[in-house]
Design a protein around this motif. Structure first.
Motif, PDB file in Angstrom:
ATOM      1  N   ALA A 171      88.574   3.363 -25.276  1.00 50.40           N
ATOM      2  CA  ALA A 171      87.807   2.494 -24.381  1.00 50.40           C
ATOM      3  C   ALA A 171      88.061   2.867 -22.921  1.00 50.40           C
ATOM      4  CB  ALA A 171      88.170   1.032 -24.626  1.00 50.40           C
ATOM      5  N   ASP A 172      89.308   3.163 -22.611  1.00 49.42           N
ATOM      6  CA  ASP A 172      89.630   3.574 -21.241  1.00 49.42           C
ATOM      7  C   ASP A 172      88.916   4.870 -20.879  1.00 49.42           C
ATOM      8  OD1 ASP A 172      91.221   1.405 -20.858  1.00 49.42           O
ATOM      9  OD2 ASP A 172      93.111   2.450 -21.239  1.00 49.42           O
ATOM     10  N   ARG A 173      88.830   5.782 -21.853  1.00 47.16           N
ATOM     11  CA  ARG A 173      88.139   7.046 -21.603  1.00 47.16           C
ATOM     12  C   ARG A 173      86.660   6.802 -21.307  1.00 47.16           C
ATOM     13  NH1 ARG A 173      84.817   9.921 -24.294  1.00 47.16           N
ATOM     14  NH2 ARG A 173      85.085   8.690 -26.203  1.00 47.16           N
ATOM     15  N   VAL A 174      86.036   5.929 -22.097  1.00 43.62           N
ATOM     16  CA  VAL A 174      84.625   5.607 -21.876  1.00 43.62           C
ATOM     17  C   VAL A 174      84.442   4.961 -20.504  1.00 43.62           C
ATOM     18  CG1 VAL A 174      82.682   4.201 -22.655  1.00 43.62           C
ATOM     19  CG2 VAL A 174      84.117   5.385 -24.331  1.00 43.62           C
ATOM     20  N   LEU A 175      85.341   4.040 -20.160  1.00 46.71           N
ATOM     21  CA  LEU A 175      85.247   3.358 -18.871  1.00 46.71           C
ATOM     22  C   LEU A 175      85.429   4.332 -17.713  1.00 46.71           C
ATOM     23  CD1 LEU A 175      84.976   0.723 -17.304  1.00 46.71           C
ATOM     24  CD2 LEU A 175      87.454   0.387 -17.560  1.00 46.71           C
ATOM     25  N   SER A 176      86.369   5.253 -17.858  1.00 44.12           N
ATOM     26  CA  SER A 176      86.598   6.243 -16.805  1.00 44.12           C
ATOM     27  C   SER A 176      85.366   7.129 -16.613  1.00 44.12           C
ATOM     28  CB  SER A 176      87.816   7.100 -17.156  1.00 44.12           C
ATOM     29  OG  SER A 176      88.014   8.105 -16.191  1.00 44.12           O
ATOM     30  N   ASN A 177      84.782   7.562 -17.728  1.00 46.68           N
ATOM     31  CA  ASN A 177      83.565   8.377 -17.646  1.00 46.68           C
ATOM     32  C   ASN A 177      82.418   7.591 -17.022  1.00 46.68           C
ATOM     33  OD1 ASN A 177      84.822  10.576 -18.801  1.00 46.68           O
ATOM     34  ND2 ASN A 177      84.107  10.123 -20.881  1.00 46.68           N
ATOM     35  N   LEU A 178      82.339   6.307 -17.387  1.00 42.81           N
ATOM     36  CA  LEU A 178      81.285   5.457 -16.827  1.00 42.81           C
ATOM     37  C   LEU A 178      81.418   5.365 -15.311  1.00 42.81           C
ATOM     38  CD1 LEU A 178      79.016   3.338 -16.853  1.00 42.81           C
ATOM     39  CD2 LEU A 178      80.749   1.617 -17.434  1.00 42.81           C
ATOM     40  N   ARG A 179      82.632   5.163 -14.835  1.00 41.68           N
ATOM     41  CA  ARG A 179      82.839   5.060 -13.389  1.00 41.68           C
ATOM     42  C   ARG A 179      82.427   6.341 -12.676  1.00 41.68           C
ATOM     43  NH1 ARG A 179      88.769   2.293 -13.951  1.00 41.68           N
ATOM     44  NH2 ARG A 179      88.123   0.090 -13.921  1.00 41.68           N
ATOM     45  N   ASP A 180      82.839   7.488 -13.232  1.00 42.96           N
ATOM     46  CA  ASP A 180      82.512   8.767 -12.600  1.00 42.96           C
ATOM     47  C   ASP A 180      81.002   8.995 -12.572  1.00 42.96           C
ATOM     48  OD1 ASP A 180      85.178   9.265 -12.198  1.00 42.96           O
ATOM     49  OD2 ASP A 180      85.408  10.535 -13.976  1.00 42.96           O
ATOM     50  N   LYS A 181      80.354   8.777 -13.706  1.00 43.91           N
ATOM     51  CA  LYS A 181      78.915   9.019 -13.790  1.00 43.91           C
ATOM     52  C   LYS A 181      78.132   8.006 -12.954  1.00 43.91           C
ATOM     53  CE  LYS A 181      79.011  11.134 -18.400  1.00 43.91           C
ATOM     54  NZ  LYS A 181      78.578  10.987 -19.816  1.00 43.91           N
ATOM     55  N   TYR A 182      78.609   6.766 -12.942  1.00 43.72           N
ATOM     56  CA  TYR A 182      77.927   5.726 -12.163  1.00 43.72           C
ATOM     57  C   TYR A 182      78.028   6.021 -10.670  1.00 43.72           C
ATOM     58  CZ  TYR A 182      76.281   1.003 -11.078  1.00 43.72           C
ATOM     59  OH  TYR A 182      75.548  -0.068 -10.630  1.00 43.72           O
ATOM     60  N   ARG A 183      79.222   6.445 -10.245  1.00 43.87           N
ATOM     61  CA  ARG A 183      79.412   6.804  -8.838  1.00 43.87           C
ATOM     62  C   ARG A 183      78.518   7.977  -8.454  1.00 43.87           C
ATOM     63  NH1 ARG A 183      84.358   7.915  -9.152  1.00 43.87           N
ATOM     64  NH2 ARG A 183      85.115   5.803  -8.792  1.00 43.87           N
ATOM     65  N   GLN A 184      78.438   8.959  -9.341  1.00 42.42           N
ATOM     66  CA  GLN A 184      77.597  10.119  -9.070  1.00 42.42           C
ATOM     67  C   GLN A 184      76.124   9.728  -9.014  1.00 42.42           C
ATOM     68  OE1 GLN A 184      78.016  13.255 -11.929  1.00 42.42           O
ATOM     69  NE2 GLN A 184      76.891  14.733 -10.708  1.00 42.42           N
ATOM     70  N   ALA A 185      75.711   8.851  -9.915  1.00 38.91           N
ATOM     71  CA  ALA A 185      74.303   8.447  -9.975  1.00 38.91           C
ATOM     72  C   ALA A 185      73.893   7.636  -8.755  1.00 38.91           C
ATOM     73  CB  ALA A 185      74.047   7.638 -11.249  1.00 38.91           C
ATOM     74  N   LEU A 186      74.782   6.758  -8.282  1.00 37.22           N
ATOM     75  CA  LEU A 186      74.394   5.843  -7.212  1.00 37.22           C
ATOM     76  C   LEU A 186      74.798   6.300  -5.820  1.00 37.22           C
ATOM     77  CD1 LEU A 186      73.748   3.877  -9.573  1.00 37.22           C
ATOM     78  CD2 LEU A 186      74.523   2.049  -8.062  1.00 37.22           C
ATOM     79  N   ARG A 187      75.872   7.096  -5.698  1.00 39.74           N
ATOM     80  CA  ARG A 187      76.399   7.343  -4.359  1.00 39.74           C
ATOM     81  C   ARG A 187      76.355   8.793  -3.917  1.00 39.74           C
ATOM     82  NH1 ARG A 187      81.772   4.151  -2.948  1.00 39.74           N
ATOM     83  NH2 ARG A 187      80.978   4.788  -0.905  1.00 39.74           N
ATOM     84  N   GLN A 188      76.429   9.731  -4.837  1.00 38.30           N
ATOM     85  CA  GLN A 188      76.505  11.131  -4.431  1.00 38.30           C
ATOM     86  C   GLN A 188      75.184  11.596  -3.823  1.00 38.30           C
ATOM     87  OE1 GLN A 188      77.123  14.294  -7.467  1.00 38.30           O
ATOM     88  NE2 GLN A 188      78.914  14.816  -6.268  1.00 38.30           N
ATOM     89  N   GLY A 189      75.268  12.156  -2.613  1.00 35.37           N
ATOM     90  CA  GLY A 189      74.076  12.695  -1.967  1.00 35.37           C
ATOM     91  C   GLY A 189      73.161  11.657  -1.361  1.00 35.37           C
ATOM     92  N   VAL A 190      73.679  10.454  -1.090  1.00 38.22           N
ATOM     93  CA  VAL A 190      72.841   9.399  -0.520  1.00 38.22           C
ATOM     94  C   VAL A 190      73.596   8.735   0.628  1.00 38.22           C
ATOM     95  CG1 VAL A 190      73.682   7.503  -1.971  1.00 38.22           C
ATOM     96  CG2 VAL A 190      71.315   7.467  -1.156  1.00 38.22           C
ATOM     97  N   LEU A 191      72.856   8.078   1.517  1.00 43.19           N
ATOM     98  CA  LEU A 191      73.503   7.278   2.559  1.00 43.19           C
ATOM     99  C   LEU A 191      74.058   6.021   1.906  1.00 43.19           C
ATOM    100  CD1 LEU A 191      70.905   7.454   5.481  1.00 43.19           C
ATOM    101  CD2 LEU A 191      72.893   8.903   5.093  1.00 43.19           C
ATOM    102  N   ASP A 192      75.373   5.896   1.881  1.00 44.58           N
ATOM    103  CA  ASP A 192      75.958   4.777   1.152  1.00 44.58           C
ATOM    104  C   ASP A 192      76.879   3.927   2.020  1.00 44.58           C
ATOM    105  OD1 ASP A 192      78.045   6.505   1.465  1.00 44.58           O
ATOM    106  OD2 ASP A 192      78.592   6.617  -0.649  1.00 44.58           O
ATOM    107  N   SER A 193      76.751   4.058   3.346  1.00 49.25           N
ATOM    108  CA  SER A 193      77.591   3.239   4.216  1.00 49.25           C
ATOM    109  C   SER A 193      76.928   3.077   5.581  1.00 49.25           C
ATOM    110  CB  SER A 193      78.976   3.876   4.392  1.00 49.25           C
ATOM    111  OG  SER A 193      78.887   5.062   5.165  1.00 49.25           O
ATOM    112  N   ARG A 194      77.348   2.047   6.300  1.00 46.46           N
ATOM    113  CA  ARG A 194      76.861   1.842   7.664  1.00 46.46           C
ATOM    114  C   ARG A 194      77.287   2.994   8.567  1.00 46.46           C
ATOM    115  NH1 ARG A 194      77.757  -4.552   9.193  1.00 46.46           N
ATOM    116  NH2 ARG A 194      76.396  -5.430   7.567  1.00 46.46           N
ATOM    117  N   GLU A 195      78.477   3.548   8.290  1.00 45.07           N
ATOM    118  CA  GLU A 195      78.965   4.655   9.102  1.00 45.07           C
ATOM    119  C   GLU A 195      78.011   5.844   9.041  1.00 45.07           C
ATOM    120  OE1 GLU A 195      82.370   2.045   8.088  1.00 45.07           O
ATOM    121  OE2 GLU A 195      80.772   2.971   6.927  1.00 45.07           O
ATOM    122  N   ASP A 196      77.523   6.152   7.843  1.00 48.44           N
ATOM    123  CA  ASP A 196      76.571   7.256   7.689  1.00 48.44           C
ATOM    124  C   ASP A 196      75.314   7.008   8.520  1.00 48.44           C
ATOM    125  OD1 ASP A 196      78.376   8.274   5.905  1.00 48.44           O
ATOM    126  OD2 ASP A 196      77.154   7.928   4.114  1.00 48.44           O
TER     127      ASP A 196
END
Length: 220
Positions: free
Chosen positions: A142-167
């Motif tokens: 379960a921890d492995r699935v959760l870890s993979n979910l976090r990595d893939k979710y972060r990549q899907a939503l945040r990688q290569g996009v403006l994700d902060s006020r600073e940006d």
């Protein structure tokens, strides 16, 4: 200094100072940052090149540098040679098409995030429920699935996009000043292109300054 040099301006991102791309072999982070700030100072005095940073980016950078235990000399030079300026958030006009593009991209990324979550849920459903009794092996899976979910979710939503006020502050300030953006962040680079802004990869910026200085006969 040659007379009436056209003024060039750059807006600097945190990633410029942190990336290993600006370091020479065996050079520490502090040594690399001091060398970079020396180049920025020389370019300012000799070539009328000025470097700016929104306060939000400045605060973020100072926090990161303090976590890395750099000396006070770094902060003193940063304060001296990199101008802090808040972007004119009310005066800078952003084309409606850019806003539409941002909304479309975020909508697409939310859909991607949902698909990633659904895949993780299906994977959990395949785990053997009998292992719940022993606990340890099931939780490991379960921890492995959760870890993979976090990595893939972060990549899907945040990688290569403006994700902060600073940006966004960085881009608005660059547009206000008609300045080049200096960053290693792929999301900022992509949106700088959409904003019609000049940009330089952070790892290339020290070399760019050195070439400017060399071409004008100034020793870096």
């Amino acid at each position: 200094m040659p007379p009436e040099l056209p003024r060039q301006q750059f807006v600097l991102d945190t990633s410029l100072f942190i990336t290993e791309e600006i370091r020479e072999p065996e050079e520490s982070l502090e040594e690399a940052v001091l060398r970079l700030l020396d180049r920025i100072a020389t370019a300012r005095l000799e070539l009328n090149i000025s470097c700016h940073m929104p306060p939000s980016i400045h605060d973020e950078l100072v926090t990161m540098l303090r976590e890395r235990d750099v000396s006070e000399e770094v902060f003193e030079r940063l304060e001296t040679w990199v101008v802090r300026k808040s972007p004119d958030r009310y005066g800078v006009n952003i084309p409606a098409d850019i806003v539409y593009q941002f909304v479309d991209e975020m909508s697409d990324r939310v859909d991607r995030g949902l698909r990633v979550s659904e895949e993780a849920l299906r994977e959990v459903e395949q785990l053997d429920p009998d292992k719940l009794g022993s606990g340890e092996e099931y939780m490991t899976e379960a921890d492995r699935v959760l870890s993979n979910l976090r990595d893939k979710y972060r990549q899907a939503l945040r990688q290569g996009v403006l994700d902060s006020r600073e940006d966004f502050d960085l881009l608005v300030l660059a547009k206000e000043l008609d300045a080049g953006v200096v960053t290693e962040d792929r999301g900022i680079i992509a949106w700088a292109d959409r904003f019609g802004l000049r940009y330089v990869r952070g790892g290339q910026f020290p070399t760019l300054l050195e070439e400017y200085l060399r071409a004008t006969g100034v020793e870096g």
